[in-house]
Design a protein around this motif. Structure first.
Motif, mmCIF file in Angstrom:
data_model
loop_
_atom_site.group_PDB
_atom_site.id
_atom_site.type_symbol
_atom_site.label_atom_id
_atom_site.label_comp_id
_atom_site.label_asym_id
_atom_site.label_seq_id
_atom_site.Cartn_x
_atom_site.Cartn_y
_atom_site.Cartn_z
ATOM 1 N N ARG A 229 -72.423 21.889 3.089
ATOM 2 C CA ARG A 229 -71.444 22.566 3.934
ATOM 3 C C ARG A 229 -72.136 23.352 5.037
ATOM 4 O O ARG A 229 -73.331 23.655 4.965
ATOM 5 C CB ARG A 229 -70.590 23.531 3.096
ATOM 6 C CG ARG A 229 -69.793 22.865 2.009
ATOM 7 C CD ARG A 229 -68.903 23.878 1.269
ATOM 8 N NE ARG A 229 -68.185 23.221 0.183
ATOM 9 C CZ ARG A 229 -67.021 22.601 0.335
ATOM 10 N NH1 ARG A 229 -66.436 22.596 1.518
ATOM 11 N NH2 ARG A 229 -66.436 22.010 -0.685
ATOM 12 N N SER A 230 -71.362 23.709 6.048
ATOM 13 C CA SER A 230 -71.878 24.588 7.097
ATOM 14 C C SER A 230 -72.096 25.982 6.523
ATOM 15 O O SER A 230 -71.293 26.480 5.723
ATOM 16 C CB SER A 230 -70.887 24.643 8.265
ATOM 17 O OG SER A 230 -69.648 25.192 7.843
ATOM 18 N N ALA A 231 -73.193 26.610 6.910
ATOM 19 C CA ALA A 231 -73.533 27.928 6.371
ATOM 20 C C ALA A 231 -72.531 28.996 6.784
ATOM 21 O O ALA A 231 -72.382 30.019 6.110
ATOM 22 C CB ALA A 231 -74.934 28.318 6.822
ATOM 23 N N THR A 232 -71.813 28.773 7.892
ATOM 24 C CA THR A 232 -70.878 29.772 8.397
ATOM 25 C C THR A 232 -69.437 29.509 7.985
ATOM 26 O O THR A 232 -68.546 30.285 8.308
ATOM 27 C CB THR A 232 -70.940 29.830 9.933
ATOM 28 O OG1 THR A 232 -70.565 28.542 10.455
ATOM 29 C CG2 THR A 232 -72.340 30.195 10.419
ATOM 30 N N GLY A 233 -69.192 28.372 7.322
ATOM 31 C CA GLY A 233 -67.825 28.012 6.974
ATOM 32 C C GLY A 233 -67.066 27.334 8.101
ATOM 33 O O GLY A 233 -65.857 27.098 7.985
ATOM 34 N N CYS A 234 -67.765 26.987 9.190
ATOM 35 C CA CYS A 234 -67.098 26.320 10.315
ATOM 36 C C CYS A 234 -66.820 24.863 9.979
ATOM 37 O O CYS A 234 -67.384 24.294 9.047
ATOM 38 C CB CYS A 234 -67.951 26.415 11.571
ATOM 39 S SG CYS A 234 -69.495 25.469 11.495
ATOM 40 N N ARG A 235 -65.954 24.248 10.758
ATOM 41 C CA ARG A 235 -65.632 22.840 10.553
ATOM 42 C C ARG A 235 -66.773 21.926 11.007
ATOM 43 O O ARG A 235 -67.653 22.331 11.774
ATOM 44 C CB ARG A 235 -64.335 22.480 11.270
ATOM 45 C CG ARG A 235 -63.110 23.033 10.551
ATOM 46 C CD ARG A 235 -61.831 22.375 11.006
ATOM 47 N NE ARG A 235 -60.748 22.676 10.075
ATOM 48 C CZ ARG A 235 -59.591 22.041 10.045
ATOM 49 N NH1 ARG A 235 -59.346 21.069 10.920
ATOM 50 N NH2 ARG A 235 -58.658 22.349 9.163
ATOM 51 N N THR A 236 -66.710 20.695 10.538
ATOM 52 C CA THR A 236 -67.786 19.736 10.765
ATOM 53 C C THR A 236 -67.189 18.356 11.053
ATOM 54 O O THR A 236 -66.012 18.113 10.791
ATOM 55 C CB THR A 236 -68.669 19.623 9.511
ATOM 56 O OG1 THR A 236 -67.918 18.983 8.466
ATOM 57 C CG2 THR A 236 -69.122 20.991 9.018
ATOM 58 N N ALA A 237 -68.007 17.442 11.575
ATOM 59 C CA ALA A 237 -67.566 16.066 11.799
ATOM 60 C C ALA A 237 -68.762 15.134 11.695
ATOM 61 O O ALA A 237 -69.912 15.536 11.916
ATOM 62 C CB ALA A 237 -66.902 15.920 13.171
ATOM 63 N N HIS A 238 -68.478 13.862 11.408
ATOM 64 C CA HIS A 238 -69.539 12.896 11.098
ATOM 65 C C HIS A 238 -69.023 11.494 11.418
ATOM 66 O O HIS A 238 -67.952 11.098 10.956
ATOM 67 C CB HIS A 238 -69.862 13.027 9.603
ATOM 68 C CG HIS A 238 -70.870 12.062 9.067
ATOM 69 N ND1 HIS A 238 -71.040 11.873 7.707
ATOM 70 C CD2 HIS A 238 -71.760 11.234 9.663
ATOM 71 C CE1 HIS A 238 -71.982 10.983 7.500
ATOM 72 N NE2 HIS A 238 -72.435 10.582 8.674
ATOM 73 N N SER A 239 -69.766 10.741 12.217
ATOM 74 C CA SER A 239 -69.429 9.355 12.527
ATOM 75 C C SER A 239 -70.648 8.479 12.277
ATOM 76 O O SER A 239 -71.771 8.863 12.614
ATOM 77 C CB SER A 239 -68.988 9.207 13.988
ATOM 78 O OG SER A 239 -67.794 9.931 14.238
ATOM 79 N N GLU A 240 -70.421 7.282 11.715
ATOM 80 C CA GLU A 240 -71.559 6.428 11.354
ATOM 81 C C GLU A 240 -71.173 4.954 11.446
ATOM 82 O O GLU A 240 -70.063 4.560 11.086
ATOM 83 C CB GLU A 240 -72.007 6.739 9.923
ATOM 84 C CG GLU A 240 -73.168 5.895 9.426
ATOM 85 C CD GLU A 240 -73.592 6.255 8.012
ATOM 86 O OE1 GLU A 240 -74.693 5.835 7.602
ATOM 87 O OE2 GLU A 240 -72.834 6.963 7.315
ATOM 88 N N HIS A 241 -72.115 4.150 11.948
ATOM 89 C CA HIS A 241 -72.009 2.696 11.916
ATOM 90 C C HIS A 241 -73.331 2.124 11.425
ATOM 91 O O HIS A 241 -74.405 2.694 11.660
ATOM 92 C CB HIS A 241 -71.749 2.120 13.310
ATOM 93 C CG HIS A 241 -70.318 2.029 13.704
ATOM 94 N ND1 HIS A 241 -69.346 1.475 12.902
ATOM 95 C CD2 HIS A 241 -69.685 2.417 14.861
ATOM 96 C CE1 HIS A 241 -68.179 1.532 13.523
ATOM 97 N NE2 HIS A 241 -68.349 2.091 14.709
ATOM 98 N N THR A 242 -73.249 0.972 10.781
ATOM 99 C CA THR A 242 -74.437 0.149 10.544
ATOM 100 C C THR A 242 -74.526 -0.874 11.672
ATOM 101 O O THR A 242 -73.533 -1.529 12.003
ATOM 102 C CB THR A 242 -74.354 -0.568 9.190
ATOM 103 O OG1 THR A 242 -74.404 0.412 8.141
ATOM 104 C CG2 THR A 242 -75.519 -1.533 9.008
ATOM 105 N N ILE A 243 -75.711 -0.983 12.260
ATOM 106 C CA ILE A 243 -75.927 -1.940 13.347
ATOM 107 C C ILE A 243 -77.074 -2.874 12.991
ATOM 108 O O ILE A 243 -77.945 -2.540 12.175
ATOM 109 C CB ILE A 243 -76.229 -1.243 14.690
ATOM 110 C CG1 ILE A 243 -77.578 -0.499 14.632
ATOM 111 C CG2 ILE A 243 -75.107 -0.274 15.060
ATOM 112 C CD1 ILE A 243 -78.065 -0.005 15.984
ATOM 113 N N ALA A 244 -77.064 -4.044 13.607
ATOM 114 C CA ALA A 244 -78.175 -4.984 13.492
ATOM 115 C C ALA A 244 -78.846 -5.109 14.850
ATOM 116 O O ALA A 244 -78.178 -5.312 15.870
ATOM 117 C CB ALA A 244 -77.676 -6.356 13.032
ATOM 118 N N VAL A 245 -80.156 -4.978 14.877
ATOM 119 C CA VAL A 245 -80.922 -5.226 16.101
ATOM 120 C C VAL A 245 -81.104 -6.735 16.224
ATOM 121 O O VAL A 245 -81.556 -7.402 15.285
ATOM 122 C CB VAL A 245 -82.277 -4.515 16.048
ATOM 123 C CG1 VAL A 245 -83.088 -4.813 17.313
ATOM 124 C CG2 VAL A 245 -82.090 -3.008 15.885
#
Length: 261
Positions: A229-245
């Motif tokens: 979690r964030s140390a301050t209690g603030c909100r967070t976001a996360h985006s992820e893809h798997t890619i092929a070179v």
């Protein structure tokens, strides 16, 4: 270990990526106000098993966790950002939820994450933060597709977008190689110097994952030994893809179905 996949394994990786994307989109559609995180975990388990795939999480036991993860998907709500362990919590309207899923199908893994706001209440600051991670992910993928690209080019592209959006960047956790196992070298921090690091090669799979916390770069770990979690209690976001070179650039393997057509 840095693994380079042959054409047969790359074809399997595309199937795994499509499965991950489709499960995430189904779970997103089911994640409404009142949905319990444990239900999301059960739904993920059923869809993974029905596809003949294996979870990369349930028995995952790295040095930074406390024992096996024990669940089939990461569910991070509001101030949680990474490795969110599902628990008995009913989502509320306006919650910021991140779903992070990795599975293996026919011996090849894929990994992706999406963040979204639950229900009709859409706090502008949450929407802006999610957008920043999505833009950073797109920039990282574009950098990976350029001739002669190195891991530092990806990190620099991601970090530039996140920094210009005003978010602190944590480099403890970031993108990574992926293939026959979920986590491999090279490590790809979410900020870095261009022209440095491993030179990308066709057949390399990478999971790129920009994530931010609204006003801090410091993480704290829950009592469950997993959820960060964030140390301050603030909100967070996360985006992820798997890619092929590939010889022609970078191909996203975890696009939603509507974007694959």
């Amino acid at each position: 270990m840095i693994e380079i996949l042959n054409p047969t394994l790359l074809a399997r990786a595309k199937d795994t990526g499509a499965l991950v994307a489709d499960i995430l989109q189904t779970l997103k559609s089911r994640s409404t106000a009142g949905t319990n995180l444990l239900d999301i975990d059960r739904w993920a388990k059923t869809m993974i098993f029905d596809a003949g795939a294996l979870s990369c999480y349930v028995d995952y036991e790295p040095s930074f966790g406390r024992g096996p993860f024990g669940h089939y998907i990461c569910t991070a709500v509001n101030d949680a950002v990474l490795h969110g362990r599902p628990y008995d919590y009913a989502l509320a309207d306006g919650d910021l939820l991140t779903l992070d899923l990795a599975v293996s199908l026919r011996g090849v893994a894929a990994d992706a994450a999406i963040s979204f706001v639950v229900g009709g209440t859409q706090p502008p600051e949450s929407v802006a933060m999610i957008s920043a991670t999505e833009r950073a992910l797109a920039a990282g993928i574009a950098a990976a597709g350029r001739p002669g690209a190195r891991t530092g080019d990806i990190s620099h592209a991601i970090g530039t977008v996140l920094g210009e959006a005003g978010y602190p960047v944590n480099t403890e956790f970031g993108g990574h190689g992926i293939g026959s196992t979920m986590h491999q070298d090279p490590h790809i921090p979410n900020t870095g110097r261009p022209g440095r690091g491993y030179k990308l090669r066709p057949g390399l799979l990478l999971a790129l994952e920009p994530w931010v916390m609204a006003d801090t770069a410091e993480l704290v770990t829950d009592a469950d030994g997993w959820t960060l979690r964030s140390a301050t209690g603030c909100r967070t976001a996360h985006s992820e893809h798997t890619i092929a070179v590939t010889e022609d650039g970078a191909e996203i393997l975890t696009l939603p179905k509507q974007a694959r057509s």
